[in-house]
Write an enzyme that holds these catalytic residues in place. Structure first.
Site, short mmCIF file in Angstrom:
data_model
loop_
_atom_site.label_atom_id
_atom_site.label_comp_id
_atom_site.label_asym_id
_atom_site.label_seq_id
_atom_site.Cartn_x
_atom_site.Cartn_y
_atom_site.Cartn_z
N ASP A 45 0.84 -1.20 0.00
CA ASP A 45 0.00 0.00 0.00
C ASP A 45 0.88 1.25 0.00
OD1 ASP A 45 0.88 -0.19 2.60
OD2 ASP A 45 -1.10 0.02 3.53
N ASP A 84 -1.04 -6.13 0.12
CA ASP A 84 -1.38 -5.50 1.40
C ASP A 84 -2.88 -5.31 1.54
OD1 ASP A 84 1.04 -5.14 2.67
OD2 ASP A 84 1.33 -3.09 1.98
N LYS A 112 -1.07 -9.35 3.34
CA LYS A 112 -0.29 -8.85 4.47
C LYS A 112 -1.14 -7.86 5.25
CE LYS A 112 3.50 -6.08 3.87
NZ LYS A 112 3.07 -4.82 4.53
N GLU A 114 -1.01 -5.23 8.98
CA GLU A 114 -0.13 -4.59 9.94
C GLU A 114 -0.67 -4.68 11.35
OE1 GLU A 114 0.54 -0.48 8.91
OE2 GLU A 114 1.21 -0.97 6.88
N GLU A 181 9.62 -3.92 10.15
CA GLU A 181 10.04 -2.64 9.56
C GLU A 181 10.65 -1.71 10.61
OE1 GLU A 181 7.08 -0.85 7.04
OE2 GLU A 181 8.19 1.02 6.83
O1 KIV Z 1 3.68 -1.11 1.45
C1 KIV Z 1 4.86 -1.51 1.44
O2 KIV Z 1 5.65 -1.23 0.53
C2 KIV Z 1 5.31 -2.32 2.56
C3 KIV Z 1 6.77 -2.64 2.65
C4 KIV Z 1 7.52 -1.41 3.04
C5 KIV Z 1 7.05 -3.76 3.58
O3 KIV Z 1 4.52 -2.71 3.37
NA NA Z 2 2.50 -1.70 3.26
#
Ligand code: KIV
Ligand code: NA
Length: 264
Positions: A45, A84, A112, A114, A181
């Site tokens: 994202d 994401d 993914k 968070e 991260e």
């Molecule tokens: O959105 C993204 O690019 C990410 C990476 C930085 C891990 O989540």
């Molecule tokens: Na991200």
């Protein structure tokens, strides 16, 4: 290389082979990264910043993630595509399932999200429905307004301990991969050793099981100041973009990236 699966990545961790992950938002760069040996294409994202010019990831919608996931999947031959879940699309397990299903239908092989231990029920629900989950701990860009900026996380012993507990809870709930991260290199190493699943670092030191960078950062075309943890692989590379991505993969595999100047 044959098709990368989460099992492949697990085997690479066991064998001590570093995993190269790169963000991708379209088919052309997906082809370039895939053919350079990037194992995981992350439809991040972060596209809110690098594609849309926004100042955070918060405005990114599920529909936009679906569009870019479809584009990336079209260019991915062997790489695993992880998409994401954007801001506010997984406030509870039921909503998460609906959002994740849409990304999977668009071509993602995994999603993914968070956050920490509070997401365990959500991860379990997705896993029970055949949706592989990658966790994301440390700096959480979707929570930037809560944290008050993009800063290194897990510096205190208490914070580090809490992050380890969160990572364990996610793994226990069925997460098959974890992104960490912006944490001290020592914590990146500790997380990677403690967990059975592959741990992919960004600004988390050299001792994670793999590395991820934002494509525009490693090509040196991010507007403004480049993040400390990134390196410009395009500068001086005679083979252009394709050479830059190959150099990134090589540097991740041989451990020369990240160097001390990229670490916290
Ligand atoms: O959105 C993204 O690019 C990410 C990476 C930085 C891990 O989540
Ligand atoms: Na991200």
């Amino acid at each position: 290389m044959s098709k990368i699966t989460l099992k492949t990545l697990q085997d690479k961790k066991q064998a001590g082979e570093k995993i190269a992950v790169l963000t991708a938002y379209d088919a052309s760069f997906a082809v370039a990264a895939d053919s350079a040996g990037v194992e995981v294409l992350l439809v991040g994202d972060s596209l809110g910043m690098v594609m849309q010019g926004r100042d955070s990831t918060l405005p990114v919608t599920l529909e936009e993630m679906i569009y870019h996931t479809r584009c990336v999947r079209a260019g991915a031959k062997e790489a695993l595509v992880v998409a994401d879940l954007p801001f506010m699309t997984y406030p509870d397990p039921a909503h998460a399932l609906e959002s994740a299903a849409a990304l999977m239908r668009a071509g993602a092989h995994a999603v993914k999200l968070e956050g920490g231990a509070w997401l365990a029920d959500t991860v379990r629900r997705l896993a029970h429905n055949g949706i592989p989950v990658c966790g994301h701990v440390g700096l959480l860009p979707q929570s930037v307004n809560l944290v008050g900026g993009y800063r290194v996380q897990g510096r205190s012993a208490e914070q580090a301990h809490e992050m380890l507990n969160s990572a364990f809870a996610l793994q226990q709930a069925g997460a098959l991969m974890l992104v960490v991260e912006c944490v001290p290199a020592t914590l990146g190493e500790e997380l990677s050793r403690a967990l059975d699943i592959p741990v992919i670092g960004i600004g988390a030191g050299p001792d994670t099981d793999g590395q991820v960078l934002v494509l525009q950062d490693m090509l040196g075309i991010t507007p403004g100041r480049a993040p400390k943890f990134s390196r410009n692989f395009l500068a001086g590379n005679p083979e252009g973009v394709q050479g830059a991505i190959s150099a990134y993969v090589g540097a991740v595999k041989d451990g020369s990236f990240p160097a001390p100047e990229h670490c916290f």
